[in-house]
Enzyme design. Structure first.
Site, mmCIF file in Angstrom:
data_model
loop_
_atom_site.group_PDB
_atom_site.id
_atom_site.type_symbol
_atom_site.label_atom_id
_atom_site.label_comp_id
_atom_site.label_asym_id
_atom_site.label_seq_id
_atom_site.Cartn_x
_atom_site.Cartn_y
_atom_site.Cartn_z
ATOM 1 N N ASP A 487 0.806 -1.219 0.000
ATOM 2 C CA ASP A 487 0.000 0.000 0.000
ATOM 3 C C ASP A 487 0.835 1.263 0.000
ATOM 4 O O ASP A 487 0.340 2.348 -0.285
ATOM 5 C CB ASP A 487 -0.849 0.043 1.278
ATOM 6 C CG ASP A 487 -2.138 -0.720 1.136
ATOM 7 O OD1 ASP A 487 -2.706 -0.718 0.041
ATOM 8 O OD2 ASP A 487 -2.575 -1.311 2.138
HETATM 9 C C1 BGC Z 1 -0.208 -0.109 6.238
HETATM 10 C C2 BGC Z 1 -1.283 -0.574 5.418
HETATM 11 C C3 BGC Z 1 -2.384 0.453 5.281
HETATM 12 C C4 BGC Z 1 -1.869 1.788 4.975
HETATM 13 C C5 BGC Z 1 -2.945 2.773 5.251
HETATM 14 C C6 BGC Z 1 0.267 1.152 5.699
HETATM 15 O O1 BGC Z 1 1.321 1.594 6.448
HETATM 16 O O2 BGC Z 1 0.777 -1.096 6.292
HETATM 17 O O3 BGC Z 1 -1.767 -1.635 6.122
HETATM 18 O O4 BGC Z 1 -3.266 0.096 4.284
HETATM 19 O O5 BGC Z 1 -0.750 2.091 5.738
HETATM 20 O O6 BGC Z 1 -2.508 4.068 5.099
HETATM 21 C C1 NOJ Z 2 -1.682 -4.081 5.341
HETATM 22 C C2 NOJ Z 2 -2.835 -3.985 4.429
HETATM 23 O O1 NOJ Z 2 -3.999 -4.370 5.092
HETATM 24 C C3 NOJ Z 2 -2.595 -4.861 3.234
HETATM 25 O O2 NOJ Z 2 -3.664 -4.783 2.350
HETATM 26 C C4 NOJ Z 2 -1.315 -4.480 2.577
HETATM 27 O O3 NOJ Z 2 -1.078 -5.399 1.554
HETATM 28 C C5 NOJ Z 2 -0.163 -4.468 3.543
HETATM 29 N N1 NOJ Z 2 -0.478 -3.686 4.686
HETATM 30 C C6 NOJ Z 2 1.119 -3.944 2.929
HETATM 31 O O4 NOJ Z 2 1.078 -2.588 2.690
#
Ligand code: BGC
Ligand code: NOJ
Length: 814
Positions: A487
């Site tokens: 993400d």
């Molecule tokens: C997290 C993800 C999340 C995103 C939201 C990231 O740092 O790992 O899980 O979707 O932040 O902003």
């Molecule tokens: C947590 C998020 O829920 C997931 O969708 C994502 O793939 C990972 N973080 C890595 O950013």
């Protein structure tokens, strides 16, 4: 250092010291009514949706930490001393404090001043309520006069609004009290037809419903004025902050034990029958009263608890294993499977780290969560798949999230995470492999929930696949969109505005930045889709899927290979990410783990090279970090990944979710020792002895363990709601133990450590119980299989033709 121990027979983790490094939580409920409960009774409850139907209030990031919950106070009415048997909120010096976190329940107890008390909290199956069973024993030689107090703070339903809109909220609170039952009815007068209630089995005691009357002004939960004084005030909340508190007086002879039951619940009335008498403003309680009465009866509560136990016996009984490694057994047989239920239910919405407000159910997350959940309750997985697919957009793209209550895609976050659609293929394929239910493909499913747009689920999968084909970049690799699995790799964002979300800000046209990870995922999903199509006899489709997969495989070799490992991506300038040419972020775990997992480079040595490089540059004693070297500064062209200080989260943290990709990849190369070694490095049970460093619960996976570049290397954060649960379960069960579901049956292909003499397992698969014994005779991974004594060619066990319900599978490994 440990703060408790595993009681494997009871399937409990027993915490023996209340001041754990962080709150160690558990979940209550597994269907519609849920609660979070910490080892000191902190936490809250909600119905279905932690944002829209919050029943009790919780203040995140509070001081002292984890303050507010399901508190019981005891008061010695002679000495006037009071305490809480769960340690918080009064934090007395208790004897024999123990918190037993079990499967769907938590029991917390202790002894103080010769009074032993413990409370068992759980949610009965098929009910929208929780039961607290408080047992108090007088261990003194003389009689004791004790007051027991219960307490909770109601939330005004929408947790976001509840935490912000005080000019309104301080006026809307309303309650009713009838027969000692406290009913919370804020907004019931207008558009809500639901209310909460809090009841006790002991009649005739006093109560409070106005928070400040209970606490006294300028006081906290640690020292409520009423508890101190030994008398509740029967306050009725008007506005401000409705709470529920009961007082029960107990005169206990020496050695005497008494049990008190409290029930906290949620109820919806039919809209036409909201009030009684009709036309009044009084809640119609007729429909809920029988339920309340039922569970206030301790015998009924015990029976409900027994049912919950049996339910979990059934779920866990689907797969049980006995290996030489206690940590493997414990995680597979109990805790990892249990965590998979939590991730299935919560996605990433409500934990000690997820506030329940920010995130609904993630499209990619919930699809992946099925990998670890589907065997326990395929019917629920089926429903989830159809819900997810109903939010898919006509383009084949997906809303990144949907709200569990409305089951609608969340517009605030939107879509364009270009990996999302493929996870639907992965999820559906996992479901069919488990359940053998091909009918799901013919289910009519709408796009974007629009009535009239229904198409068979199979067509949704086709659109998922084609989504990437119509979004290829300059090298022929998939365009990344807002981000892929990571993400925080936001290559089209270029944000220089503080506070802007890197995930929903797009400043570029998105036609250049490409993802090698999505290429790997495309290859995997494409193969799954081809296998499904082949089963349906769609041979020309199969050929075209395979042709695209082969093409992508070649593009990855040509433009996604860096010489010693797979590249990660190309940015908006067409520059490489995850290459030896980069100064920082030279090598990434995702593309290496996933491309090999998907089978790219297995025959010609690229896979082996990629994994060697991964081991060399990324593996640490606490797990495999996400990339190296970490980004030392914020890069406009990379986005959120470079916003984190080195070693944390996606910036070179040990992001546990993707470690199992490498584990599976290692099994694909036949490396059982290394695969299990990697598995053990992040296995929470195997890390129990370093709980003071790890800090999170030793019974569940955390999203992240700080990487080697962080000052707190080895410290875990964000436990419970992580894709790690499903992926590690899948990695250990299906790839290391090698008991693998396929479209045609159960495949037996263990890639276990050389030192293991073998293992045994039972697996209930499509209504047949397989008793499996693996016996090692040599150091390799070749298998000689017999099924009910008859030798079988290859390693596939097909369902018994004669309808037998129990099958013995023996495998010699050499
Ligand atoms: C997290 C993800 C999340 C995103 C939201 C990231 O740092 O790992 O899980 O979707 O932040 O902003
Ligand atoms: C947590 C998020 O829920 C997931 O969708 C994502 O793939 C990972 N973080 C890595 O950013």
């Amino acid at each position: 250092m440990k703060f408790g121990y595993f009681d494997d027979l009871k399937r409990e983790y027993v915490i023996t010291q209340p001041d754990t490094p962080l709150p160690w939580i558990n979940y209550l409920g597994c269907q519609a009514y849920f609660g979070i409960i910490s080892n000191t009774a902190g936490g809250y409850s909600f119905y279905r949706d932690a944002r829209l139907r919050r029943i009790t209030r919780y203040r995140y990031n509070n001081v002292p930490m984890d303050f507010g919950g399901r508190y019981i106070y005891l008061r010695d009415d002679e000495s006037k001393e009071f305490w809480s048997p769960s340690w918080q909120p009064t934090r007395n010096n208790l004897k024999n404090y123990t918190c037993r976190h079990g499967l769907g329940y938590t029991t917390i107890g202790s002894e103080y001043a010769g009074i032993e008390a413990s409370t068992r909290y759980f949610v009965p199956l098929d009910e929208t309520l929780e039961i607290w069973q408080l047992t108090v024993t007088n261990k003194r030689a003389v009689k004791a006069s004790i007051s027991a107090f219960s307490s909770i703070e109601f939330c005004l339903w929408d947790a976001q609004d509840d935490a912000t809109n005080f000019q309104r909220n301080f006026n809307t609170g309303q309650v009713e009290v009838e027969d000692g039952v406290i009913y919370h009815k804020t907004e019931y007068r207008e558009r809500r037809n639901h209310f909460a209630y809090f009841a006790t089995s002991e009649k005739g005691g006093s109560f409070d419903t106005q928070r400040e009357a209970f606490l006294g002004s300028y006081r906290g939960w640690d020292k409520p004025a009423t508890v101190e004084a030994g008398q509740l005030t029967n306050s009725i909340a008007h506005g401000w902050s409705p709470i529920g508190a009961h007082q029960v007086k107990l005169d206990l002879a020496p050695g005497e034990t008494r049990q008190i039951v409290f029930v906290l619940g949620y109820h919806e009335n039919p809209v036409a029958e909201k009030f009684d008498p009709p036309g009044s403003q009084i809640i119609n309680k007729k429909l809920v009263k029988p339920t309340i009465a039922k569970y206030l009866d301790a015998k009924q509560a015990d029976a409900a608890f027994e049912q919950l136990r049996q339910y979990w016996d059934g779920l866990l009984g689907v797969f049980q294993v006995a290996t030489p490694d206690v940590h493997t057994n414990r995680m597979v047989n109990i805790w990892n499977a249990y965590q998979c239920m939590a991730t299935f239910n919560m996605s990433r919405s409500a934990s000690f780290y997820e506030s329940g407000i920010g995130r609904g159910l993630g499209f990619r997350d919930s699809n992946q969560d099925l990998l670890g959940f589907v065997h326990m309750a395929p019917i629920r997985a089926r429903e989830r798949i159809l819900d997810l697919a109903s939010t898919q957009l006509p383009s084949g793209g997906a809303y990144h999230q949907y709200q569990p209550l409305t089951k609608r895609g969340n517009n605030d976050i939107g879509g364009d995470f270009n990996d999302d659609p493929h996870w639907l293929i992965v999820g559906v394929s996992a479901y069919i492999k488990e359940a053998g239910d091909w009918s799901i493909l013919d289910e009519p499913v709408p796009y974007d929930n629009q009535p009239g747009s229904e198409k068979p689920l199979y067509e949704h999968l086709q659109r998922s696949f084609n989504y990437t084909l119509s979004r290829l970049g300059p090298h022929g690799l998939p365009l990344i969109g807002r981000a892929d699995w990571n993400d925080c790799l936001n290559l089209n964002c270029f944000s220089d505005t503080p506070g802007q979300s890197c995930q929903t800000t797009t400043n570029k046209d998105g036609k250049v930045a490409e993802s090698v990870f999505i290429a790997g995922l495309f290859v995997l999903a494409g193969r799954e889709l081809a296998a499904i199509a082949s089963h349906r006899g769609l041979e020309s489709e199969v050929a075209s899927y395979i042709a695209e997969v082969v093409k992508m495989d070649q593009v990855v070799r040509r433009h996604g290979w860096d010489g010693e490992w797979f590249l990660r991506a190309y940015d908006d300038f067409g520059a490489k990410i995850g290459s030896k040419e980069c100064e920082e972020g030279k090598i990434f775990i995702e593309s290496n783990g996933f491309c090999v997992l998907a089978g790219i480079g297995l025959e010609d040595g690229l896979a082996a090279k990629a994994l060697e490089a991964t081991g060399k540059h990324l593996a640490t004693k606490h797990g495999i970090v996400l990339q190296q070297p970490p980004y030392s500064q914020y890069y406009l062209n990379l986005g959120e990944i470079s916003s984190y200080p080195p070693g944390y989260k996606e910036n070179a943290g040990i992001f546990c979710h993707n470690n199992p990709w490498v584990i599976i990849a290692e099994t694909r190369l036949g490396h059982g020792d290394l695969a299990h070694d990697y598995y053990s490095r992040i296995n929470p049970s195997a890390r129990e002895a370093i709980s003071d460093l790890h800090r999170c619960e030793p019974y569940v996976y955390a999203q992240m363990i700080a990487g080697k570049d962080a000052p707190s290397f080895g410290e875990a954060k964000n436990s419970w709601l992580t894709g790690t649960a499903a992926w590690n379960y899948y990695a250990i069960v299906q790839w290391i133990l090698g008991i693998r579901t396929t479209l045609d049956g159960l495949e037996i292909a263990p890639v276990i450590p050389k030192s293991w003499p073998g293992f045994t397992a039972t697996r209930v698969f499509r209504d047949v119980t397989y008793n499996i014994a693996i016996d090692r005779k040599g150091a390799g991974n070749s298998i000689a299989l017999t099924v009910d004594g008859a030798p079988v060619n290859g390693n596939l066990v097909t369902p018994p033709a004669d309808g037998r319900k129990e099958v013995t599978v023996k495998a010699i490994l050499s």
